[in-house]
Design an enzyme around this catalytic site. Structure first.
Site, PDB file in Angstrom:
ATOM      1  N   ASP A 470      10.985   6.354  -3.211  1.00 13.31           N
ATOM      2  CA  ASP A 470      10.694   5.523  -2.040  1.00 13.31           C
ATOM      3  C   ASP A 470      12.003   5.197  -1.358  1.00 13.31           C
ATOM      4  O   ASP A 470      13.056   5.281  -1.979  1.00 13.31           O
ATOM      5  CB  ASP A 470      10.107   4.185  -2.499  1.00 13.31           C
ATOM      6  CG  ASP A 470       8.627   4.312  -2.739  1.00 13.31           C
ATOM      7  OD1 ASP A 470       8.133   5.419  -2.567  1.00 13.31           O
ATOM      8  OD2 ASP A 470       7.998   3.307  -3.100  1.00 13.31           O
ATOM      9  N   ASP A 793       6.176   1.460  -5.639  1.00 11.41           N
ATOM     10  CA  ASP A 793       5.997   0.028  -5.865  1.00 11.41           C
ATOM     11  C   ASP A 793       4.638  -0.445  -5.399  1.00 11.41           C
ATOM     12  O   ASP A 793       4.150  -1.454  -5.837  1.00 11.41           O
ATOM     13  CB  ASP A 793       7.106  -0.778  -5.157  1.00 11.41           C
ATOM     14  CG  ASP A 793       7.218  -0.390  -3.696  1.00 11.41           C
ATOM     15  OD1 ASP A 793       6.396   0.416  -3.231  1.00 11.41           O
ATOM     16  OD2 ASP A 793       8.139  -0.880  -3.023  1.00 11.41           O
ATOM     17  N   ASP A 797       0.619   3.786  -4.596  1.00 13.49           N
ATOM     18  CA  ASP A 797       1.455   4.791  -5.267  1.00 13.49           C
ATOM     19  C   ASP A 797       0.906   5.170  -6.637  1.00 13.49           C
ATOM     20  O   ASP A 797       1.413   6.080  -7.281  1.00 13.49           O
ATOM     21  CB  ASP A 797       2.886   4.272  -5.459  1.00 13.49           C
ATOM     22  CG  ASP A 797       3.619   4.157  -4.142  1.00 13.49           C
ATOM     23  OD1 ASP A 797       3.309   4.943  -3.237  1.00 13.49           O
ATOM     24  OD2 ASP A 797       4.485   3.280  -4.012  1.00 13.49           O
TER      25      ASP A 797
END
Length: 1189
Positions: A470, A793, A797
């Protein structure tokens, strides 16, 4: 949603002290209520309590203020409704672990042999010492020596006990470590509740019935509750019901919230109505716990339950959120049993493809074990044949009855020698070394901010070839600040002064930001003097609130004036909307006003007007928008800023109330207030960490929801995109166009064209992330399969984290759902911790290789010495007890010493090994064989010429109970000395010259080597009869040590020979080839057993499998005889197999299920089933249970 709290008395009635009377509702009433769903539940609440407020009153709590937090009151609630804690399964007692360690086949053989030898040593046959029995009886010099025959048996038993205790202790400490880790994970999980009107976070275990909990997107509910107030709330209840669709929750339709479910969208407040064992999750646990019938105990016996059960424990994020299977009759208990062995069977096959290392080790251990077995069998056969031919053939003696015990004693001695060869050959230290190495790494990784939840993730990380990361919070600091703004036709390069903005515009802007953001998001004063203010909640919203503060305004009074209950409708942020909107009903009745904010290009598309410099709306056409994108948004994005557009819309009363569910009509015709550029600075340590990854052969890809320009700017700052390289950076939309065919299905060939060059994926949805990860893992482009790590997070996901080989969740910013799906939690959310994880993973791999290199040298030498010695001199030069001692140092102690080497930066200078790289490289093979040559030469020289060299009596061909000779003691001592110094050589596996490098950094290694040396001195000097040793003189000792040191010099000589000249050397311990994996997956069914256990309990498992197979065949035969359902045994195995594989394509339930119907029809026709069918059935059944082997 009307403000439904007006009729409620203020404050917390319990605090006022009228808690003499008990609560107005019992545990059972609440439990029954929680078992209802949707309309039934609403009706029941209406009938029994009036409304949710009525339940609040009976539970003596206030929907707004919450509980008082008074300890007396909390204690009462604990007593009445239980604690929010599900007691874990009892840990195995030490004795149980000892019993498990005793099940080891080689140990059992040794115990039996020792007991027989003990029994025979006490049996003195009459006339046994007559000349008639040949040389068997001769050589027993005096009575004292003859009496000492029992010592060897006793010593073997004693050393078996030591080995068992060491193994059990290791298992026990491992279990303890897991529980420690588990409790740490549980303590870290907190939940937001309201007490005394203050929003506070408390540990999940402290939640009580009557608490008012705030729930928001990404939470994993820790207890059952009833919704008091909710905004656009959607829950994923699949963990309880197995239904994958998200369930909408509202007070009117379905207010029931269940523990263990995930909040996928929206926010709200709930009244906690059941905790711990009374919650829905708890009830299921109680059922599972109660299911431990005797049958299960049988099943349990066949599976070593240590680590796998714990792995499942570690899989839980808090005491509650285990993978819960939907309860379907009695299989639940079975399925739990299976689930302990394979924790996340639900997700997909690849996740639990046993870890690469374990696969290779299992193969290797089996190969070595087979070789050892053959060697030991040959040894015993040769010894017995030699003895028989020599005694009865050459000397021509008759077999006399009174001599039988003496002959038997000889045979037992031969048998013991054979077993000793086997003991030395089988590397039981392997599983131990892996465990120690992993456990040690996990403990140390805690210090490097990696909380490992699945042991094998640690080692998989060393093989990682790709990391999909990310952007926000991992590569950047997640401390967002507004640095540029476009307000009233002006682009400000820094935050403007409040006077520069029209008061009307400012008013709307401040209101929009204060109201249209989660009320849990706040900016708090810094903890330390002079520190930065603390950002709590959503970081993007914090940056906007920060803007309000910089404009010299305050958001808190606005929120107090319009509490959450007054918000008419909330469209919460989710990954498809990419915006958030809040609707207010105007106080004067003049319709509604909606505030919106979201990704600038998305919200601007829905704007039809914009506030100008005077604060008046003016028309905003598509061409104006394109110009704004070019002149304002793209320049901001190219500076690496995230752009957010803030807008609003008025719905006049005249138009009546709009249809709030027609989202596309509502989120349209907006008026743009401003566009802000938010900076999220790159973490200072990230560029360095990424360059380390690239040097180590790991590709870092950035997957983000931001727009392409921002993403590209940040990726360039991090070093993911390098100037002058032809890497791809693309948006999710373009990515999907390139990889999908006309039907919209993902095609692997198309994906394979894209991913090798792809470095940045912007504006991506969670599905894109999952598609990318899956595509890279399934790809066959390179020579080896890619091993992918993913960071995440958000709730969305989860699928990508589960699909990846290693999933990293963020410890600070991560939602519970993400942590639940992950393998490792980064406690500091920092990318550079991932690099540490790679280092530890590679270190585990190298530690195992070091151990193997050492272990195999000892194995080769010891087996050859015992074998040839026995064949030539009828007696193994290394006695059983000595072998066990060698086994102890080389297995247990060496695994401790070599498996705990700390990692060094140099580990990051090489490419990943890949999944199919053999464990034993050419260099290691060269070292193993090279050292074996040295050791064998020395030992055979000593064995056959040592007495001349040292001028002592020869120890060869000594009779049955002869006293230990100096000669054989020297052989044993030299052998151990060479192993000790070779242990130092084994510290390096890539052919480095300096084997002492960094030796002081590993105190365990030093202490093990020194400790072994001291113990060896004690054994030789004082060991006497049990160890078959006599004390040696100082000269002899110096010679032994000198020969040992020769190992180090010889090691230098070996490393001077270039490996590439030695073409004949083979590698060993390959990973599985692609075809094998394919087959394994097809055969996944039947009796899958965790592979770590296979090593530990191979014999035991084979035994159970044998029983199982016989049972299956019996079932089949029985079916044919009676035409009924087979015996319960078959039924017992069937659900477990089905439930375990209910997600795999080939349901491999035992064949007899299908057969009973054929046999029924055959029987009903009055004819026995045709033999061919019966035979086919039997083979089918046996194959169905063989497949797992």
């Amino acid at each position: 949603m009307a403000n439904n709290t007006a009729d409620h008395p203020p404050g917390n009635s319990v605090a006022e002290g009228n808690h003499e009377g008990d609560f107005g509702v019992t545990v059972m009433e609440l439990r029954e209520l929680m078992e209802l769903r949707s309309a039934e539940a609403v009706a029941k609440i209406g009938d029994n309590f009036g409304d949710v407020q009525g339940i609040c009153r009976r539970l003596k709590t206030s929907p707004i203020e919450g509980l008082s937090g008074n300890p007396v009151d909390l204690e009462k609630r604990h007593a009445a409704y239980g604690q929010n804690f599900i007691p874990p399964k009892k840990a195995k007692s030490f004795l149980a672990l000892v019993w498990e360690a005793l099940q080891d086949v080689t140990l059992i053989i040794l115990e039996v042999a020792a007991i027989i030898s003990l029994g025979l040593s006490f049996y003195h046959p009459p006339g046994g010492d007559s000349e008639m029995c040949g040389q068997a009886a001769s050589g027993v010099e005096d009575e004292g020596e003859a009496q000492a025959g029992w010592i060897e048996g006793a010593a073997i038993l004693f050393s078996v006990i030591i080995v068992v205790l060491v193994t059990a202790f290791n298992d026990w400490s491992k279990e303890k470590q897991f529980r420690g880790l588990q409790s740490r994970i549980e303590q870290e999980q907190k939940f937001t509740v309201i007490r005394k009107g203050q929003v506070i976070q408390i540990p999940v275990a402290e939640i009580v019935v009557g608490d008012i909990a705030q729930i928001k997107y990404g939470d994993l509910l820790p207890a059952d509750g009833i919704l008091i107030q909710g905004n656009d709330l959607k829950i994923d209840e699949s963990s309880l019901t197995g239904e994958s669709d998200q369930v909408r929750k509202s007070q009117e339709k379905d207010p029931m919230l269940l523990s263990g479910t995930h909040v996928m969208e929206g926010s709200g407040r709930m009244l906690v109505s059941a905790v711990g064992l009374n919650s829905q999750t708890g009830i299921i646990f109680t059922l599972l716990g109660a299911g431990d019938s005797d049958e299960e105990k049988k099943v349990k016996k066949s599976k070593k339950q240590g680590p796998p059960e714990n792995r499942n424990k570690a899989k839980t994020q808090d005491g509650i959120a285990l993978e819960i299977q939907p309860l379907k009759s009695e299989e639940a208990a079975e399925s739990e049993e299976k689930e302990e062995v394979k924790p996340v069977k639900k997700v997909n096959v690849t996740k639990k493809e046993k870890s690469v290392l374990q696969g290779k080790l299992t193969r290797l251990a089996v190969q070595i074990g087979k070789a050892g077995l053959i060697m030991s069998a040959v040894t015993v056969i040769i010894l017995i044949l030699y003895f028989v031919i020599d005694t009865f053939g050459v000397q021509g003696r008759p077999w006399l009855k009174e001599c039988t015990p003496i002959y038997i004693q000889y045979f037992v001695k031969f048998f013991i020698i054979g077993v000793t060869v086997l003991v030395v050959a089988v590397p039981e230290g392997l599983p131990l070394a892996v465990t120690i190495s992993l456990a040690y790494s996990v403990k140390k990784m805690m210090k490097d901010n990696n909380l490992v939840r699945h042991l094998d993730a640690c080692e998989t990380m060393g093989n990682a070839t790709a990391i999909c990361s990310d952007k926000t919070g991992t590569l950047t600091m997640n401390r967002m600040t507004v640095v540029q703004a476009y307000i009233g036709d002006t682009h400000y390069r820094s935050v403007p002064e409040p006077d520069a903005i029209q008061p009307r515009t400012l008013e709307i802007l401040v209101n929009s930001i204060a109201i249209n953001s989660a009320y849990t998001t706040k900016i708090l004063p810094p903890e330390k003097e002079g520190g930065l203010p603390r950002h709590v909640g959503n970081k993007t919203e914090c940056s906007l609130l920060g803007l309000v503060l910089e404009l010299k305004r305050d958001y808190q009074p606005i929120r107090e004036e319009i509490p959450e209950e007054k918000l008419y409708k909330v469209y919460t942020f989710n990954s498809s909307r990419k915006s958030m909107s809040t609707v207010l009903k105007n106080a004067d009745g003049s319709g509604f006003r909606m505030y919106s904010k979201g990704a600038s290009e998305i919200v601007l598309r829905k704007c039809s007007s914009i506030l100008d410099a005077q604060g008046e709306p003016r028309i905003f056409k598509p061409k104006d928008r394109d110009e704004m994108v070019k002149k304002t948004i793209e320049p901001m994005a190219c500076d690496g800023l995230r752009t957010i557009c803030v807008a609003y819309r008025d719905f006049p009363a005249a138009g009546g109330e709009p249809d709030w569910d027609a989202e596309n009509d509502i989120l349209n015709e907006l008026t743009c207030i401003c566009v802000v550029g938010i900076e999220d600075p790159v973490r200072p340590e990230v560029p360095d960490a990424i360059s380390k990854c690239q040097r180590a052969g790991i590709t870092v890809r950035m997957v983000t929801g931001d727009n392409i320009n921002t993403a590209r700017a940040i990726a360039t700052k991090c070093g993911i995109l390098l100037p002058g390289e032809d890497f791809l950076a693309m948006e999710g939309k373009e990515f999907n166009q390139q990889i999908r065919n006309d039907q919209g299905e993902v095609e692997q060939e198309r994906l394979d064209k894209v991913w090798p060059k792809l470095r940045v994926l912007a504006r991506s949805s969670p599905t894109d992330k999952h598609t990318l990860v899956k595509g890279i893992i399934d790809s066959t482009v390179g020579e080896t399969r890619q091993v992918v790590a993913v960071t995440g997070d958000g709730t969305n996901d989860g699928p990508a984290l589960k699909k990846a080989d290693v999933g990293f969740a963020m410890g600070i910013a991560g939602t519970d759902v993400a942590k639940e799906a992950s393998d490792i939690i980064l406690t500091d959310d920092n990318f550079s911790s991932i690099v540490k994880a790679v280092m530890w993973g590679r270190n585990v791999y190298d530690s195992i290789s070091k151990f193997l290199q050492f272990q195999l040298t000892v194995n080769v030498v010891a087996v050859i010495v015992a074998f040839t010695g026995a064949c030539i001199t009828q007696d193994s030069p290394l006695k059983a007890v000595q072998m066990l001692w060698v086994n102890l140092i080389m297995d247990t102690l060496a695994s401790l010493a070599l498996a705990t080497e700390p990692p060094t930066e140099s580990l990051l200078l090489r490419k990943p090994y890949g999944r199919n790289k053999p464990l034993i490289s050419r260099t290691m093979m060269k070292n193993i064989l090279g050292h074996a040559v040295y050791q064998l030469t020395i030992i055979f020289t000593l064995l056959f010429a040592g007495e001349k060299f040292f001028d002592i009596d020869s120890g060869r061909n000594s009779p049955l109970h002869a006293p230990p000779s100096e000669h054989y003691t020297i052989v044993f001592n030299v052998f151990v000395m060479m192993q000790l110094f070779n242990e130092i050589n084994a510290r390096k596996i890539h052919g480095e010259r300096n084997v002492f490098e960094g030796i002081y950094r590993n105190p365990i290694f030093c202490s093990v080597v020194l400790g072994t040396f001291v113990l060896q001195i004690v054994i030789v000097q004082l060991g006497g009869k049990p160890f078959s040793c006599t004390a040696l003189t100082i000269d002899q000792w110096l010679w032994c040590v000198f020969i040992g040191v020769g190992e180090l010099l010889w090691g230098q000589l070996i490393s001077a020979i270039p490996t590439h000249h030695l073409k004949f050397l083979k590698e060993a311990g390959h990973g599985s080839g692609k075809e094998e994996i394919h087959e394994e997956q097809l055969l996944e069914g039947t009796d899958e057993i965790d592979h770590a256990e296979m090593e530990m309990r191979r014999g035991q498992i084979l035994w159970f499998r044998g029983l199982n197979r016989i049972q299956t065949q019996m079932d089949v035969v029985y079916t044919f005889q009676t035409g009924q359902a087979p015996v319960p045994g078959a039924l017992r195995r069937q659900p477990s197999v089905v439930s375990q594989h209910n997600d795999s394509k080939t349901v491999s339930s035992p064949t007899h299920v299908g057969l009973s119907s054929t046999s029924l029809s055959a029987n009903s026709a009055g004819a026995p089933p045709p033999p061919a069918a019966a035979a086919a059935a039997a083979t089918a059944a046996s194959s169905s249970s063989t497949a797992g082997n």
